[in-house]
Design a protein around this motif. Structure first.
Motif, mmCIF file in Angstrom:
data_model
loop_
_atom_site.group_PDB
_atom_site.id
_atom_site.type_symbol
_atom_site.label_atom_id
_atom_site.label_comp_id
_atom_site.label_asym_id
_atom_site.label_seq_id
_atom_site.Cartn_x
_atom_site.Cartn_y
_atom_site.Cartn_z
ATOM 1 N N LYS A 182 0.831 -1.214 0.000
ATOM 2 C CA LYS A 182 0.000 0.000 0.000
ATOM 3 C C LYS A 182 0.863 1.261 0.000
ATOM 4 C CE LYS A 182 -3.534 2.484 2.540
ATOM 5 N NZ LYS A 182 -4.638 2.459 3.423
ATOM 6 N N PHE A 183 1.992 1.218 0.684
ATOM 7 C CA PHE A 183 2.869 2.384 0.783
ATOM 8 C C PHE A 183 4.061 2.313 -0.174
ATOM 9 C CE2 PHE A 183 0.335 2.580 4.558
ATOM 10 C CZ PHE A 183 0.048 3.929 4.642
ATOM 11 N N ASN A 184 4.030 1.360 -1.110
ATOM 12 C CA ASN A 184 5.054 1.231 -2.153
ATOM 13 C C ASN A 184 6.471 1.129 -1.589
ATOM 14 O OD1 ASN A 184 3.160 1.405 -4.348
ATOM 15 N ND2 ASN A 184 2.995 3.585 -3.863
ATOM 16 N N ILE A 185 6.624 0.344 -0.536
ATOM 17 C CA ILE A 185 7.947 0.176 0.072
ATOM 18 C C ILE A 185 8.459 -1.255 -0.028
ATOM 19 C CG2 ILE A 185 7.698 2.147 1.634
ATOM 20 C CD1 ILE A 185 7.025 0.136 3.872
ATOM 21 N N GLU A 186 7.666 -2.137 -0.637
ATOM 22 C CA GLU A 186 8.048 -3.554 -0.661
ATOM 23 C C GLU A 186 9.269 -3.812 -1.529
ATOM 24 O OE1 GLU A 186 5.226 -3.398 -4.215
ATOM 25 O OE2 GLU A 186 5.523 -2.301 -2.368
ATOM 26 N N GLU A 187 9.457 -3.020 -2.569
ATOM 27 C CA GLU A 187 10.557 -3.292 -3.498
ATOM 28 C C GLU A 187 11.919 -2.905 -2.936
ATOM 29 O OE1 GLU A 187 11.589 -2.124 -8.028
ATOM 30 O OE2 GLU A 187 9.519 -2.745 -7.603
ATOM 31 N N ASN A 188 12.021 -1.714 -2.346
ATOM 32 C CA ASN A 188 13.309 -1.263 -1.808
ATOM 33 C C ASN A 188 13.571 -1.766 -0.398
ATOM 34 O OD1 ASN A 188 14.066 0.077 -4.123
ATOM 35 N ND2 ASN A 188 13.252 2.035 -3.440
#
Length: 109
Positions: A69-75
């Motif tokens: 949801k907060f677009n932090i899974e990739e980094n």
């Protein structure tokens, strides 16, 4: 009643970013990273030593959803659970810090 119980009960206004039957997620008021969220169980538990395996599993399964949801899974991100005085716990209500948005250094403290 502790400050997090008051937030959960709606007695203290807060910016609730996510909520389900077991937890709420709010931004930390003193962020240590560009993304610094608090995952707070609705049930008052003083610290991690009081959590049931079922609730722990439920909360940890939500971390993936919240990271997306907060677009932090990739980094990547860090989760922190402070427990007791020596562990740096300042509010005696179990809560999980989710930090992201920059490279996090180690050792932590």
């Amino acid at each position: 009643m502790c400050v997090f119980c008051k937030i959960v009960a709606g007695e203290i206004p807060s910016n609730v970013l996510y909520e389900d039957e077991n937890i709420i997620v709010i931004p930390d008021i003193n962020p240590e990273a560009p993304v610094h969220l608090l995952l707070i169980p609705k049930l008052h538990l003083d610290n991690i030593m009081e959590i049931s395996p079922e609730l722990a599993g439920n909360i940890f399964s939500k971390i993936r959803e919240i990271a997306k949801k907060f677009n932090i899974e990739e980094n990547g991100f860090r989760i922190v659970i402070n427990t007791g005085k020596d562990g740096g716990q300042t509010v005696e209500h179990l809560h999980i810090h989710l930090l992201a948005g920059r490279e996090l250094l180690w050792p932590a403290g």
